[in-house]
Design an enzyme around this catalytic site. Sequence first.
Site, PDB file in Angstrom:
ATOM      1  N   HIS A  71     -19.284   6.390  -9.293  1.00 46.08           N
ATOM      2  CA  HIS A  71     -20.253   5.328  -9.506  1.00 46.08           C
ATOM      3  C   HIS A  71     -21.599   5.941  -9.891  1.00 46.08           C
ATOM      4  O   HIS A  71     -21.874   7.115  -9.612  1.00 46.08           O
ATOM      5  CB  HIS A  71     -20.393   4.487  -8.242  1.00 46.08           C
ATOM      6  CG  HIS A  71     -19.208   3.615  -7.992  1.00 46.08           C
ATOM      7  ND1 HIS A  71     -19.192   2.643  -7.030  1.00 46.08           N
ATOM      8  CD2 HIS A  71     -17.983   3.562  -8.587  1.00 46.08           C
ATOM      9  CE1 HIS A  71     -18.022   2.025  -7.033  1.00 46.08           C
ATOM     10  NE2 HIS A  71     -17.273   2.570  -7.976  1.00 46.08           N
ATOM     11  N   GLU A  73     -24.563   5.499  -8.687  1.00 49.04           N
ATOM     12  CA  GLU A  73     -25.350   5.954  -7.536  1.00 49.04           C
ATOM     13  C   GLU A  73     -24.886   7.328  -7.074  1.00 49.04           C
ATOM     14  O   GLU A  73     -25.705   8.206  -6.785  1.00 49.04           O
ATOM     15  CB  GLU A  73     -25.215   4.978  -6.352  1.00 49.04           C
ATOM     16  CG  GLU A  73     -25.562   3.550  -6.673  1.00 49.04           C
ATOM     17  CD  GLU A  73     -24.359   2.693  -7.046  1.00 49.04           C
ATOM     18  OE1 GLU A  73     -24.282   1.552  -6.562  1.00 49.04           O
ATOM     19  OE2 GLU A  73     -23.504   3.167  -7.819  1.00 49.04           O
ATOM     20  N   CYS A  99     -21.649  -0.469  -3.664  1.00 42.31           N
ATOM     21  CA  CYS A  99     -20.435  -0.699  -2.880  1.00 42.31           C
ATOM     22  C   CYS A  99     -20.608  -0.009  -1.528  1.00 42.31           C
ATOM     23  O   CYS A  99     -21.593   0.698  -1.295  1.00 42.31           O
ATOM     24  CB  CYS A  99     -19.214  -0.145  -3.623  1.00 42.31           C
ATOM     25  SG  CYS A  99     -19.171   1.672  -3.689  1.00 42.31           S
ATOM     26  N   CYS A 102     -20.916   3.918  -1.815  1.00 42.43           N
ATOM     27  CA  CYS A 102     -22.227   4.354  -2.313  1.00 42.43           C
ATOM     28  C   CYS A 102     -23.316   4.076  -1.278  1.00 42.43           C
ATOM     29  O   CYS A 102     -24.259   4.859  -1.154  1.00 42.43           O
ATOM     30  CB  CYS A 102     -22.548   3.678  -3.639  1.00 42.43           C
ATOM     31  SG  CYS A 102     -21.555   4.331  -5.012  1.00 42.43           S
TER      32      CYS A 102
END
Length: 147
Positions: A71, A73, A99, A102
Amino acid sequence: MDRTEKEFKLDQRYLAMARIWSHNSYCKRRQVGALIVKNKMIISDGYNGTPSGFENECEDENNKTKAYVLHAEANAITKVAHSNNSSEGSTLYVTSSPCIECAKLIIQADIKRVVFSEKYHSVEGVELLERANIDIAHIEEEITIKE
């Protein structure tokens, strides 16, 4: 212009930059961008995609996201970890709310504020960040940057 309005405009601008950065992603289903900002300086950036050295295809033959796709992040946090910078007390600007996985990284990276524009399908990440007393801001609109 008061401080809060200035801060809001700055948040909008960093989100717009995160949106532009998301276009670096090779993912077809969804492109997400992230910036880590500390003392009004961008100290890291990231977008969703496969790990370094892997093929630049995020989806399998059934159009499902591959399990090893990182992801935005996570990419920004690991990138700052490899630098001489510290994310302690910083703000993360991301085009989608984090999410749960993260969110755990954000907490461990000592990021104190998260600003996002789109809501992720699960609210677990935001709920965990709130539990960790991380300041959350949801700014829905994309803006045209002008003064």
